[in-house]
Scaffold this motif. Structure first.
Motif, PDB file in Angstrom:
ATOM      1  N   ASP A  17       7.157 -12.198  -0.260  1.00 17.01           N
ATOM      2  CA  ASP A  17       5.873 -12.800   0.064  1.00 17.01           C
ATOM      3  C   ASP A  17       4.786 -11.758  -0.121  1.00 17.01           C
ATOM      4  O   ASP A  17       4.893 -10.645   0.395  1.00 17.01           O
ATOM      5  N   THR A  18       3.775 -12.099  -0.878  1.00 17.51           N
ATOM      6  CA  THR A  18       2.603 -11.272  -1.141  1.00 17.51           C
ATOM      7  C   THR A  18       2.982  -9.821  -1.471  1.00 17.51           C
ATOM      8  O   THR A  18       2.870  -8.922  -0.639  1.00 17.51           O
ATOM      9  N   PRO A  19       3.429  -9.588  -2.700  1.00 15.88           N
ATOM     10  CA  PRO A  19       3.822  -8.235  -3.094  1.00 15.88           C
ATOM     11  C   PRO A  19       2.632  -7.272  -3.144  1.00 15.88           C
ATOM     12  O   PRO A  19       1.479  -7.708  -3.201  1.00 15.88           O
ATOM     13  N   ALA A  20       2.924  -5.988  -3.116  1.00 14.83           N
ATOM     14  CA  ALA A  20       1.898  -4.952  -3.218  1.00 14.83           C
ATOM     15  C   ALA A  20       1.634  -4.698  -4.699  1.00 14.83           C
ATOM     16  O   ALA A  20       2.489  -4.176  -5.413  1.00 14.83           O
ATOM     17  N   VAL A  21       0.444  -5.080  -5.161  1.00 19.13           N
ATOM     18  CA  VAL A  21       0.092  -4.938  -6.574  1.00 19.13           C
ATOM     19  C   VAL A  21      -0.397  -3.525  -6.834  1.00 19.13           C
ATOM     20  O   VAL A  21      -1.275  -3.023  -6.133  1.00 19.13           O
ATOM     21  N   HIS A  22       0.179  -2.891  -7.843  1.00 28.56           N
ATOM     22  CA  HIS A  22      -0.197  -1.530  -8.222  1.00 28.56           C
ATOM     23  C   HIS A  22      -1.302  -1.552  -9.267  1.00 28.56           C
ATOM     24  O   HIS A  22      -2.308  -0.873  -9.154  1.00 28.56           O
ATOM     25  N   ASP A  23      -1.095  -2.305 -10.335  1.00 25.75           N
ATOM     26  CA  ASP A  23      -2.094  -2.443 -11.391  1.00 25.75           C
ATOM     27  C   ASP A  23      -1.924  -3.823 -12.013  1.00 25.75           C
ATOM     28  O   ASP A  23      -1.312  -4.693 -11.403  1.00 25.75           O
ATOM     29  N   GLY A  24      -2.426  -4.031 -13.210  1.00 28.34           N
ATOM     30  CA  GLY A  24      -2.410  -5.356 -13.806  1.00 28.34           C
ATOM     31  C   GLY A  24      -1.079  -5.860 -14.307  1.00 28.34           C
ATOM     32  O   GLY A  24      -0.966  -7.030 -14.673  1.00 28.34           O
ATOM     33  N   ASP A  25      -0.055  -5.019 -14.331  1.00 28.43           N
ATOM     34  CA  ASP A  25       1.250  -5.496 -14.804  1.00 28.43           C
ATOM     35  C   ASP A  25       2.422  -4.971 -13.984  1.00 28.43           C
ATOM     36  O   ASP A  25       3.573  -5.118 -14.376  1.00 28.43           O
ATOM     37  N   THR A  26       2.134  -4.399 -12.824  1.00 27.12           N
ATOM     38  CA  THR A  26       3.193  -3.817 -11.988  1.00 27.12           C
ATOM     39  C   THR A  26       2.919  -4.077 -10.512  1.00 27.12           C
ATOM     40  O   THR A  26       1.780  -3.962 -10.059  1.00 27.12           O
ATOM     41  N   PHE A  27       3.962  -4.422  -9.781  1.00 33.44           N
ATOM     42  CA  PHE A  27       3.837  -4.591  -8.340  1.00 33.44           C
ATOM     43  C   PHE A  27       5.170  -4.258  -7.680  1.00 33.44           C
ATOM     44  O   PHE A  27       6.173  -4.031  -8.340  1.00 33.44           O
ATOM     45  N   ARG A  28       5.154  -4.199  -6.343  1.00 35.90           N
ATOM     46  CA  ARG A  28       6.356  -3.935  -5.567  1.00 35.90           C
ATOM     47  C   ARG A  28       6.702  -5.202  -4.797  1.00 35.90           C
ATOM     48  O   ARG A  28       5.864  -5.768  -4.114  1.00 35.90           O
TER      49      ARG A  28
END
Length: 135
Positions: A17-28
């Motif tokens: 639920d609601t991942p941590a977005v790093h940039d425009g093509d990567t998240f955790r």
């Protein structure tokens, strides 16, 4: 065809639920770094290297697309050990295509081999994001 369906069904899926977005093509997501398959977004500022045009718009669009529940099916693992996946959420059935269609990211053809050609063409025709008027 059946073998391809069986293989696709056997690939790992992660969800959160609601991942941590790093940039425009990567998240955790669920502790796993996820790189969106076939998507190339501009880089955000890193150290002394300035952000590329539309980097923060791409990141903000990914944040919007990943609000709520997100799931990704693994396509591969990249050279950095990230989970590379095709993802979906409450906002869209295909986060990868939606981000490219926004015009803030492009298709990473080296890996996608044209899977998102139509999404990028739609962004160009609609003059969205980087395909719009120059800044």
């Amino acid at each position: 065809m059946l073998a391809a369906l069986i293989l696709a069904a056997s690939l790992p899926i992660i969800a959160c639920d609601t991942p941590a977005v790093h940039d425009g093509d990567t998240f955790r997501c669920d502790g796993e770094r996820v790189r969106l398959f076939g998507v190339d977004a501009p880089e955000v500022k890193r150290g002394q290297t300035p952000a590329e045009p539309f980097a923060y718009e791409a990141r903000d669009e990914l944040i919007r697309l990943t609000r709520g529940h997100v799931a990704c099916r693994m396509v591969e693992t990249d050279r950095y050990g990230r989970f590379v996946g095709k993802c979906w959420s409450h906002a869209t059935t295909d986060i990868n295509a939606a981000l490219i269609r926004s015009g803030f990211a492009t298709e990473y053809r080296r890996y996608s081999k044209g899977v998102y050609r139509r999404a990028e063409q739609q962004a160009k025709e609609a003059r969205r994001g980087q395909w719009g008027d120059p800044r």
